[in-house]
Motif scaffolding. Sequence first.
Motif, PDB file in Angstrom:
ATOM      1  N   VAL A   2      61.093  13.614  58.755  1.00 26.14           N
ATOM      2  CA  VAL A   2      60.765  14.919  58.181  1.00 26.14           C
ATOM      3  C   VAL A   2      62.048  15.553  57.651  1.00 26.14           C
ATOM      4  N   ILE A   3      62.082  15.821  56.347  1.00 30.64           N
ATOM      5  CA  ILE A   3      63.242  16.463  55.725  1.00 30.64           C
ATOM      6  C   ILE A   3      62.841  17.884  55.360  1.00 30.64           C
ATOM      7  N   GLU A   4      63.269  18.825  56.179  1.00 32.51           N
ATOM      8  CA  GLU A   4      62.883  20.228  56.040  1.00 32.51           C
ATOM      9  C   GLU A   4      64.085  21.102  56.392  1.00 32.51           C
ATOM     10  N   ILE A  47      56.724  20.892  62.870  1.00 32.71           N
ATOM     11  CA  ILE A  47      56.091  19.727  62.245  1.00 32.71           C
ATOM     12  C   ILE A  47      56.297  18.483  63.101  1.00 32.71           C
ATOM     13  N   LEU A  48      57.498  18.313  63.628  1.00 34.91           N
ATOM     14  CA  LEU A  48      57.776  17.137  64.463  1.00 34.91           C
ATOM     15  C   LEU A  48      56.875  17.107  65.694  1.00 34.91           C
ATOM     16  N   GLN A  49      56.647  18.253  66.296  1.00 36.27           N
ATOM     17  CA  GLN A  49      55.796  18.270  67.481  1.00 36.27           C
ATOM     18  C   GLN A  49      54.329  18.069  67.114  1.00 36.27           C
ATOM     19  N   LEU A  50      53.921  18.580  65.960  1.00 39.51           N
ATOM     20  CA  LEU A  50      52.550  18.323  65.512  1.00 39.51           C
ATOM     21  C   LEU A  50      52.325  16.840  65.248  1.00 39.51           C
ATOM     22  N   LEU A  51      53.358  16.149  64.802  1.00 40.65           N
ATOM     23  CA  LEU A  51      53.221  14.724  64.496  1.00 40.65           C
ATOM     24  C   LEU A  51      53.014  13.882  65.748  1.00 40.65           C
ATOM     25  N   HIS A  83      61.746  11.604  63.177  1.00 43.05           N
ATOM     26  CA  HIS A  83      63.119  12.084  63.035  1.00 43.05           C
ATOM     27  C   HIS A  83      63.099  13.326  62.146  1.00 43.05           C
ATOM     28  N   GLY A  84      63.906  14.311  62.490  1.00 47.89           N
ATOM     29  CA  GLY A  84      63.997  15.525  61.698  1.00 47.89           C
ATOM     30  C   GLY A  84      65.376  15.690  61.089  1.00 47.89           C
ATOM     31  N   LYS A  85      65.418  16.012  59.795  1.00 46.64           N
ATOM     32  CA  LYS A  85      66.696  16.162  59.100  1.00 46.64           C
ATOM     33  C   LYS A  85      66.601  17.305  58.097  1.00 46.64           C
ATOM     34  N   ASP A  89      58.475   4.291  57.388  1.00 51.01           N
ATOM     35  CA  ASP A  89      57.113   4.205  56.869  1.00 51.01           C
ATOM     36  C   ASP A  89      56.749   5.417  56.018  1.00 51.01           C
ATOM     37  N   LEU A  90      57.233   6.588  56.423  1.00 48.19           N
ATOM     38  CA  LEU A  90      56.844   7.803  55.708  1.00 48.19           C
ATOM     39  C   LEU A  90      57.963   8.828  55.766  1.00 48.19           C
ATOM     40  N   VAL A  91      58.287   9.394  54.605  1.00 50.07           N
ATOM     41  CA  VAL A  91      59.179  10.550  54.526  1.00 50.07           C
ATOM     42  C   VAL A  91      58.340  11.760  54.145  1.00 50.07           C
ATOM     43  N   MET A  92      58.429  12.809  54.953  1.00 47.47           N
ATOM     44  CA  MET A  92      57.794  14.083  54.623  1.00 47.47           C
ATOM     45  C   MET A  92      58.896  14.986  54.084  1.00 47.47           C
ATOM     46  N   LEU A  93      58.845  15.250  52.785  1.00 43.20           N
ATOM     47  CA  LEU A  93      59.941  15.914  52.080  1.00 43.20           C
ATOM     48  C   LEU A  93      59.551  17.321  51.657  1.00 43.20           C
ATOM     49  N   SER A  94      60.325  18.305  52.082  1.00 38.92           N
ATOM     50  CA  SER A  94      60.082  19.692  51.706  1.00 38.92           C
ATOM     51  C   SER A  94      60.565  19.950  50.284  1.00 38.92           C
TER      52      SER A  94
END
Length: 245
Positions: free
Chosen positions: A6-8, A17-21, A31-33, A49-54
């Motif tokens: 997660v890039i936020e 978001i990390l805890q919801l995942l 991983h959070g960055k 596998d997946l990048v969640m990008l803000s």
Amino acid sequence: MAIITVIEPHPLLRLGILQLLTDVSPVTETHGKDYSCLEQDTPEPGNCDLVMLSVSSFEQLHHLASQAERVFGPKAMLLLSEADDMPHTAQGLPPSVRGYVAKDASPEVLQASVRLVLAGGTCFPMRSGTPANQPLLSRFQPVKWPPVPEKPKVAANSASTEYEMLGITPRQYEVLVLLARGYPMKTVGRCLNISVATAKAHTETLYQRLDVHNRNAAVYEAVSRGATLGWPTITGVGDDQKAEA
């Protein structure tokens, strides 16, 4: 095991978001960055596998997405959007972008979107003219794994409106609510006091009604139509035969 980054830039939202995942799958590594990770010269080791990008605007989408692809090489990318001008298709987007989810989406919508993209689908929801009542961060509640099956509470008239809106029976709506929470079929049957075979039969009929083929697609289709998927307390319906009548 799915690896999600997660890039936020907002630290509290990133943590939420990390805890919801953790409720998406018991075998998900997260991983959070922040944006500083996109400036590094050396690609991250390992598979992602997946990048969640803000992204805060459509203008910065291509730059940030290309940087994320260079550093993480993800199999798929899901955008966390603050913008109102996001596209409805993948046309013209970087190849790894499989969709987007609004930052003011409910936790259920975010989780369903992640499951859908991890399963190989795309997530380009239709715009809604009505903003969500609460942003994702304010609706965040810490979650634990494994979840303890319980019946979420929602007003009877809300549940009645939702199952009628979706064109399904009250029992199928109850099954859908539990599927949305990631419960296995055995737990669905136990919560509803029905056999696993009956729960599977309701699930198959539910998929046919929603014109989908799996759990993730069913949840996404329901929330895309405006369903909140709270637990129904439906009065005046004794069994499925009455609901079908």
